[in-house]
Design a protein around this motif. Structure first.
Motif, PDB file in Angstrom:
ATOM      1  N   ALA A  40       0.856  -1.188   0.000  1.00  0.00           N
ATOM      2  CA  ALA A  40       0.000   0.000   0.000  1.00  0.00           C
ATOM      3  C   ALA A  40       0.891   1.236   0.000  1.00  0.00           C
ATOM      4  CB  ALA A  40      -0.908  -0.015   1.219  1.00  0.00           C
ATOM      5  N   PRO A  41       0.365   2.393  -0.432  1.00  0.00           N
ATOM      6  CA  PRO A  41       1.167   3.625  -0.457  1.00  0.00           C
ATOM      7  C   PRO A  41       1.736   3.944   0.914  1.00  0.00           C
ATOM      8  CG  PRO A  41      -0.856   3.930  -1.681  1.00  0.00           C
ATOM      9  CD  PRO A  41      -0.981   2.603  -1.000  1.00  0.00           C
ATOM     10  N   GLY A  42       3.035   4.190   0.966  1.00  0.00           N
ATOM     11  CA  GLY A  42       3.684   4.546   2.219  1.00  0.00           C
ATOM     12  C   GLY A  42       3.928   3.394   3.163  1.00  0.00           C
ATOM     13  N   GLU A  43       3.605   2.182   2.724  1.00  0.00           N
ATOM     14  CA  GLU A  43       3.764   1.012   3.579  1.00  0.00           C
ATOM     15  C   GLU A  43       4.808   0.057   2.998  1.00  0.00           C
ATOM     16  OE1 GLU A  43       0.917   2.394   6.208  1.00  0.00           O
ATOM     17  OE2 GLU A  43       2.154   0.593   6.432  1.00  0.00           O
ATOM     18  N   GLN A  44       5.298  -0.845   3.845  1.00  0.00           N
ATOM     19  CA  GLN A  44       6.208  -1.875   3.362  1.00  0.00           C
ATOM     20  C   GLN A  44       5.425  -2.991   2.663  1.00  0.00           C
ATOM     21  OE1 GLN A  44       8.583  -3.217   6.714  1.00  0.00           O
ATOM     22  NE2 GLN A  44      10.102  -1.625   6.351  1.00  0.00           N
ATOM     23  N   ARG A  45       6.109  -3.674   1.766  1.00  0.00           N
ATOM     24  CA  ARG A  45       5.491  -4.810   1.099  1.00  0.00           C
ATOM     25  C   ARG A  45       5.263  -5.918   2.134  1.00  0.00           C
ATOM     26  NH1 ARG A  45       7.844  -6.509  -4.685  1.00  0.00           N
ATOM     27  NH2 ARG A  45       7.557  -4.254  -4.844  1.00  0.00           N
ATOM     28  N   GLU A  46       4.082  -6.531   2.087  1.00  0.00           N
ATOM     29  CA  GLU A  46       3.753  -7.566   3.057  1.00  0.00           C
ATOM     30  C   GLU A  46       3.253  -8.823   2.363  1.00  0.00           C
ATOM     31  OE1 GLU A  46       0.524  -6.535   5.641  1.00  0.00           O
ATOM     32  OE2 GLU A  46      -0.854  -6.066   4.011  1.00  0.00           O
ATOM     33  N   LEU A  47       3.503  -9.952   3.011  1.00  0.00           N
ATOM     34  CA  LEU A  47       3.033 -11.231   2.493  1.00  0.00           C
ATOM     35  C   LEU A  47       1.536 -11.353   2.709  1.00  0.00           C
ATOM     36  CD1 LEU A  47       3.634 -14.096   1.378  1.00  0.00           C
ATOM     37  CD2 LEU A  47       3.962 -14.814   3.747  1.00  0.00           C
ATOM     38  N   VAL A  48       0.820 -11.722   1.670  1.00  0.00           N
ATOM     39  CA  VAL A  48      -0.619 -11.934   1.752  1.00  0.00           C
ATOM     40  C   VAL A  48      -0.922 -13.426   1.910  1.00  0.00           C
ATOM     41  CG1 VAL A  48      -2.820 -11.718   0.549  1.00  0.00           C
ATOM     42  CG2 VAL A  48      -1.109  -9.893   0.357  1.00  0.00           C
ATOM     43  N   ALA A  49      -0.336 -14.242   1.048  1.00  0.00           N
ATOM     44  CA  ALA A  49      -0.581 -15.684   1.085  1.00  0.00           C
ATOM     45  C   ALA A  49       0.509 -16.404   0.318  1.00  0.00           C
ATOM     46  CB  ALA A  49      -1.941 -16.016   0.487  1.00  0.00           C
ATOM     47  N   ASP A  50       0.789 -17.647   0.699  1.00  0.00           N
ATOM     48  CA  ASP A  50       1.754 -18.412  -0.069  1.00  0.00           C
ATOM     49  C   ASP A  50       1.422 -19.903  -0.054  1.00  0.00           C
ATOM     50  OD1 ASP A  50       4.415 -18.083   2.442  1.00  0.00           O
ATOM     51  OD2 ASP A  50       2.689 -19.408   2.389  1.00  0.00           O
ATOM     52  N   ILE A  51       2.010 -20.604  -1.007  1.00  0.00           N
ATOM     53  CA  ILE A  51       1.930 -22.064  -1.080  1.00  0.00           C
ATOM     54  C   ILE A  51       3.373 -22.561  -1.118  1.00  0.00           C
ATOM     55  CG2 ILE A  51       1.154 -24.073  -2.365  1.00  0.00           C
ATOM     56  CD1 ILE A  51      -0.963 -22.350  -3.682  1.00  0.00           C
ATOM     57  N   LEU A  52       3.744 -23.293  -0.073  1.00  0.00           N
ATOM     58  CA  LEU A  52       5.124 -23.762   0.025  1.00  0.00           C
ATOM     59  C   LEU A  52       5.243 -25.245  -0.306  1.00  0.00           C
ATOM     60  CD1 LEU A  52       6.243 -21.824   3.204  1.00  0.00           C
ATOM     61  CD2 LEU A  52       6.501 -21.198   0.797  1.00  0.00           C
ATOM     62  N   GLY A  53       4.127 -25.913  -0.509  1.00  0.00           N
ATOM     63  CA  GLY A  53       4.133 -27.326  -0.829  1.00  0.00           C
ATOM     64  C   GLY A  53       2.710 -27.839  -0.808  1.00  0.00           C
ATOM     65  N   PRO A  54       2.520 -29.092  -1.168  1.00  0.00           N
ATOM     66  CA  PRO A  54       1.164 -29.651  -1.165  1.00  0.00           C
ATOM     67  C   PRO A  54       0.485 -29.494   0.197  1.00  0.00           C
ATOM     68  CG  PRO A  54       2.684 -31.132  -2.266  1.00  0.00           C
ATOM     69  CD  PRO A  54       3.522 -30.050  -1.618  1.00  0.00           C
ATOM     70  N   GLY A  55      -0.647 -28.822   0.218  1.00  0.00           N
ATOM     71  CA  GLY A  55      -1.382 -28.642   1.462  1.00  0.00           C
ATOM     72  C   GLY A  55      -0.806 -27.618   2.404  1.00  0.00           C
ATOM     73  N   ARG A  56       0.223 -26.929   1.994  1.00  0.00           N
ATOM     74  CA  ARG A  56       0.878 -25.957   2.876  1.00  0.00           C
ATOM     75  C   ARG A  56       0.583 -24.551   2.395  1.00  0.00           C
ATOM     76  NH1 ARG A  56       7.025 -27.200   3.241  1.00  0.00           N
ATOM     77  NH2 ARG A  56       6.886 -25.421   4.648  1.00  0.00           N
ATOM     78  N   ARG A  57      -0.580 -24.047   2.771  1.00  0.00           N
ATOM     79  CA  ARG A  57      -0.977 -22.682   2.450  1.00  0.00           C
ATOM     80  C   ARG A  57      -0.940 -21.837   3.708  1.00  0.00           C
ATOM     81  NH1 ARG A  57      -3.674 -25.860  -1.155  1.00  0.00           N
ATOM     82  NH2 ARG A  57      -4.042 -25.047  -3.237  1.00  0.00           N
ATOM     83  N   ASN A  58      -0.439 -20.636   3.576  1.00  0.00           N
ATOM     84  CA  ASN A  58      -0.369 -19.705   4.695  1.00  0.00           C
ATOM     85  C   ASN A  58      -1.000 -18.385   4.283  1.00  0.00           C
ATOM     86  OD1 ASN A  58       1.439 -21.341   6.526  1.00  0.00           O
ATOM     87  ND2 ASN A  58       2.762 -21.140   4.733  1.00  0.00           N
ATOM     88  N   TYR A  59      -1.647 -17.744   5.239  1.00  0.00           N
ATOM     89  CA  TYR A  59      -2.317 -16.470   4.980  1.00  0.00           C
ATOM     90  C   TYR A  59      -1.978 -15.467   6.067  1.00  0.00           C
ATOM     91  CZ  TYR A  59      -5.217 -19.171   1.754  1.00  0.00           C
ATOM     92  OH  TYR A  59      -5.648 -19.960   0.729  1.00  0.00           O
ATOM     93  N   ALA A  60      -1.907 -14.212   5.665  1.00  0.00           N
ATOM     94  CA  ALA A  60      -1.816 -13.144   6.652  1.00  0.00           C
ATOM     95  C   ALA A  60      -3.109 -13.124   7.464  1.00  0.00           C
ATOM     96  CB  ALA A  60      -1.602 -11.805   5.956  1.00  0.00           C
ATOM     97  N   ASP A  61      -2.990 -12.790   8.738  1.00  0.00           N
ATOM     98  CA  ASP A  61      -4.178 -12.767   9.588  1.00  0.00           C
ATOM     99  C   ASP A  61      -5.263 -11.852   9.028  1.00  0.00           C
ATOM    100  OD1 ASP A  61      -2.363 -12.996  12.758  1.00  0.00           O
ATOM    101  OD2 ASP A  61      -3.013 -14.544  11.341  1.00  0.00           O
ATOM    102  N   SER A  62      -4.840 -10.771   8.395  1.00  0.00           N
ATOM    103  CA  SER A  62      -5.801  -9.772   7.904  1.00  0.00           C
ATOM    104  C   SER A  62      -6.665 -10.279   6.753  1.00  0.00           C
ATOM    105  CB  SER A  62      -5.069  -8.506   7.467  1.00  0.00           C
ATOM    106  OG  SER A  62      -4.133  -8.805   6.453  1.00  0.00           O
ATOM    107  N   VAL A  63      -6.261 -11.392   6.111  1.00  0.00           N
ATOM    108  CA  VAL A  63      -7.020 -11.873   4.953  1.00  0.00           C
ATOM    109  C   VAL A  63      -7.589 -13.277   5.162  1.00  0.00           C
ATOM    110  CG1 VAL A  63      -5.570 -10.467   3.451  1.00  0.00           C
ATOM    111  CG2 VAL A  63      -5.087 -12.916   3.682  1.00  0.00           C
ATOM    112  N   LYS A  64      -7.282 -13.902   6.287  1.00  0.00           N
ATOM    113  CA  LYS A  64      -7.774 -15.261   6.554  1.00  0.00           C
ATOM    114  C   LYS A  64      -9.295 -15.302   6.482  1.00  0.00           C
ATOM    115  CE  LYS A  64      -4.033 -17.162   9.357  1.00  0.00           C
ATOM    116  NZ  LYS A  64      -3.599 -17.576  10.711  1.00  0.00           N
ATOM    117  N   GLY A  65      -9.792 -16.309   5.782  1.00  0.00           N
ATOM    118  CA  GLY A  65     -11.236 -16.465   5.635  1.00  0.00           C
ATOM    119  C   GLY A  65     -11.833 -15.653   4.502  1.00  0.00           C
ATOM    120  N   ARG A  66     -11.046 -14.760   3.917  1.00  0.00           N
ATOM    121  CA  ARG A  66     -11.545 -13.936   2.807  1.00  0.00           C
ATOM    122  C   ARG A  66     -10.811 -14.210   1.507  1.00  0.00           C
ATOM    123  NH1 ARG A  66     -10.939  -8.574   2.932  1.00  0.00           N
ATOM    124  NH2 ARG A  66      -9.048  -8.607   4.224  1.00  0.00           N
TER     125      ARG A  66
END
Length: 116
Positions: A40-66
């Motif tokens: 976002a403007p004026g903010e640092q780049r942040e991780l939103v979500a990733d897939i590191l392997g089969p079944g290994r998905r991670n989400y930022a707390d701010s976007v979990k469930g959405r």
């Protein structure tokens, strides 16, 4: 070398949905993980979500469930389905991949704007 091209950004009202796509080409067999980041403007780049392997998905707390990250290996495409969007989700979204030769690649970014 890996090339990434994002698409799917745009302007949407709060509560709406968007699906971002990241087309991947090049040394696809070398890819270990895929991710979406945002800045976002004026903010640092942040991780939103990733897939590191089969079944290994991670989400930022701010976007979990959405938000949902997915990968279609047959189409060499990574997706980010974004539902229930909020004005604070407004940012430039970047696709990123990490490779087996310890180099990361980034797309050019796609703008997402959520109006209140």
């Amino acid at each position: 070398q890996v090339q990434l091209v994002e698409s799917g950004g745009g302007l949407v009202q709060a509560g709406g949905s968007l699906r971002l796509s990241c087309a991947v080409s090049g040394s696809i067999s070398s890819i270990n993980g895929v991710a979406w980041y945002r800045q976002a403007p004026g903010e640092q780049r942040e991780l939103v979500a990733d897939i590191l392997g089969p079944g290994r998905r991670n989400y930022a707390d701010s976007v979990k469930g959405r938000f949902t990250i997915s990968r279609d290996n047959a189409k060499n495409t990574v997706y980010l389905q974004m539902n229930s969007l909020k004005p604070e989700d407004t940012a430039v979204y970047y696709c990123q991949v990490s490779t087996s030769y310890f180099r990361d690649y980034w797309g050019q970014g796609t703008q997402v704007t959520v109006s209140s």
